[in-house]
Design an enzyme around this catalytic site. Structure first.
Site, PDB file in Angstrom:
ATOM      1  N   SER A  23      24.893  27.132 109.155  1.00  0.00           N
ATOM      2  CA  SER A  23      24.015  28.097 108.516  1.00  0.00           C
ATOM      3  C   SER A  23      24.527  29.516 108.696  1.00  0.00           C
ATOM      4  O   SER A  23      25.111  29.863 109.728  1.00  0.00           O
ATOM      5  CB  SER A  23      22.612  27.986 109.122  1.00  0.00           C
ATOM      6  OG  SER A  23      21.799  29.089 108.748  1.00  0.00           O
ATOM      7  N   HIS A  43      13.496  22.911 100.984  1.00  0.00           N
ATOM      8  CA  HIS A  43      13.684  23.752 102.185  1.00  0.00           C
ATOM      9  C   HIS A  43      12.832  23.249 103.347  1.00  0.00           C
ATOM     10  O   HIS A  43      12.326  24.029 104.160  1.00  0.00           O
ATOM     11  CB  HIS A  43      13.333  25.210 101.864  1.00  0.00           C
ATOM     12  CG  HIS A  43      14.160  26.206 102.623  1.00  0.00           C
ATOM     13  ND1 HIS A  43      15.005  27.085 102.004  1.00  0.00           N
ATOM     14  CD2 HIS A  43      14.267  26.474 103.950  1.00  0.00           C
ATOM     15  CE1 HIS A  43      15.588  27.851 102.905  1.00  0.00           C
ATOM     16  NE2 HIS A  43      15.155  27.489 104.096  1.00  0.00           N
ATOM     17  N   ILE A  60      14.054  12.789 105.725  1.00  0.00           N
ATOM     18  CA  ILE A  60      14.870  11.607 106.057  1.00  0.00           C
ATOM     19  C   ILE A  60      14.746  11.374 107.561  1.00  0.00           C
ATOM     20  O   ILE A  60      15.215  12.165 108.366  1.00  0.00           O
ATOM     21  CB  ILE A  60      16.344  11.815 105.677  1.00  0.00           C
ATOM     22  CG1 ILE A  60      16.492  12.129 104.184  1.00  0.00           C
ATOM     23  CG2 ILE A  60      17.171  10.600 106.080  1.00  0.00           C
ATOM     24  CD1 ILE A  60      16.193  10.989 103.267  1.00  0.00           C
ATOM     25  N   ARG A  61      14.131  10.272 107.937  1.00  0.00           N
ATOM     26  CA  ARG A  61      13.867   9.993 109.349  1.00  0.00           C
ATOM     27  C   ARG A  61      14.401   8.641 109.797  1.00  0.00           C
ATOM     28  O   ARG A  61      14.186   8.235 110.934  1.00  0.00           O
ATOM     29  CB  ARG A  61      12.349  10.047 109.625  1.00  0.00           C
ATOM     30  CG  ARG A  61      11.682  11.375 109.296  1.00  0.00           C
ATOM     31  CD  ARG A  61      12.150  12.472 110.238  1.00  0.00           C
ATOM     32  NE  ARG A  61      11.492  13.740 109.975  1.00  0.00           N
ATOM     33  CZ  ARG A  61      12.027  14.740 109.286  1.00  0.00           C
ATOM     34  NH1 ARG A  61      13.245  14.592 108.769  1.00  0.00           N
ATOM     35  NH2 ARG A  61      11.365  15.865 109.086  1.00  0.00           N
TER      36      ARG A  61
END
Length: 373
Positions: free
Chosen positions: A109, A249, A283-284
């Site tokens: 980032s 986001h 997404i887990r």
């Protein structure tokens, strides 16, 4: 906003909650406005149901993926997220090292806690750099060129943040971090204030023209993150983007934005294999990843789970997270009767409890896009 679906993810979430200062955990978990999008993200993937094949030879399954000229051992990559040092003292160095050891993609980032040079040298393998269209573009474009010189192989332009959505859970403000972390990649003069620092403030005037400006500054492929609409996907590709990332986001910007699980099929169908489509948000588990890949994603990105893992045990815990998710994905490929990611197609899925259920007869019009090279 929970770790259900994979026991490793759930355990690391619990440990992060117990380990991190309350205000830091609240910052990581917070969504914008009423937090509906953040709460719904994981559950949205659970609405899909699979139609597995029977009696297929799946003695060997392959989770590798080729994307923009590089091959990765897994399609599970690190979404760009800010200030990893809030979760662990080694920050992005620990997470980058873990993804490198796993053979997976790491995206750094613009708001990393560490200088880009330290992130680049911390691990092996490809990494990408994420940026925004800034009010003061000069420093941002300089950083893009620096990332290229340090070995970044692509740039991610986050396009869904013309202004910052309020985080009421943290009193509507960004969390304050130590100055050496906040300004790690932007030289700050005397008296620089985190609350008003143009080189780190997004521009509400940015358009798709910024894609060409980024490409000119670094010569790297540019992918646009924050795409939820098919027409926007085509618009950014026409403007020169090399790919799109379906993302809301993490529910942290536009209030009540649609879930990525719902947005992905239409975006992938519109792109039609013209460019890679990636996705993040909720997404887990490897099961979630399998659903996303079957819907047309070339790669899935994880954000909060990486921070939970860092807080739970640094680099080793991130490696454990990646091993758990990839292991589940391998099991899903075998159980679905498919040998590799290219064989994951929309015909393997139904959407539960919706009028527009994807039926086998309709699957042909949503043929899986070819894996980009």
């Amino acid at each position: 906003m929970n770790g259900t679906g994979n026991p490793v993810v759930s355990d690391q979430l619990r440990r992060a909650r117990e380990t991190l200062p309350a205000e830091v955990f609240a910052y990581i978990e917070s969504g914008s406005f009423g937090e509906e999008s953040a709460r719904e993200a994981a559950g949205a993937w659970a609405r899909y149901r699979f139609l597995p094949h029977a009696l297929r030879d799946v003695r060997r399954v392959d989770t590798s993926v080729r994307l923009l000229g590089s091959t990765f051992a897994s399609p599970i990559a690190a979404a760009p997220s800010a200030f990893h040092a809030l979760a662990h003292p080694r920050g992005e160095a620990a997470s980058r090292a873990a993804f490198g050891k796993d053979g997976s993609l790491f995206i750094a980032s613009v708001r990393s806690s560490l200088p880009l040079a330290r992130i680049a040298e911390a691990g092996a393998g490809d990494w990408w750099y994420q940026t925004f269209a800034m009010r003061d573009p000069g420093p941002a474009l300089d950083l893009v060129a620096q990332a290229r010189d340090l070995g970044a192989t692509a740039v991610v332009l986050t396009g869904d943040t013309p202004v910052v959505g309020p985080k009421y859970r943290v009193a509507g403000r960004r969390i304050r971090v130590p100055d050496e972390q906040f300004f790690s990649n932007v030289p700050a003069g005397p008296g620089a204030d985190q609350r008003d620092f143009p080189p780190l403030e997004e521009s509400p005037a940015a358009t798709v023209a910024y894609i060409r400006r980024l490409r000119a500054a670094c010569g790297l492929p540019v992918l646009v993150k924050g795409v939820l609409r098919p027409d926007d996907a085509l618009r950014v590709l026409d403007a020169g983007a090399a790919g799109v990332i379906v993302s809301n986001h993490g529910g942290r910007q536009c209030g009540r934005a649609v879930s990525t699980a719902e947005a992905l099929p239409a975006v992938a169908a519109a792109v039609g294999g013209r460019a890679p489509v990636l996705v993040d948000g909720g997404i887990r588990s490897g099961v979630d990843a399998a659903a996303a890949l079957a819907l047309g994603a070339s790669m899935v990105l994880i954000g909060r789970p990486v921070l939970w893992a860092l807080a739970a045990g640094g680099e080793d815990a991130v490696l454990g997270l990646l091993a758990a998710l990839r292991g589940e994905l391998e099991q899903m490929l075998a159980l679905l009767g498919v040998p590799d990611l290219a064989a994951l197609t929309p015909g393997l899925l139904r959407s539960q409890g919706r009028a527009e259920d994807l039926l086998p007869a309709e699957a042909g019009r949503w043929a899986a896009p070819p894996m980009p090279t």
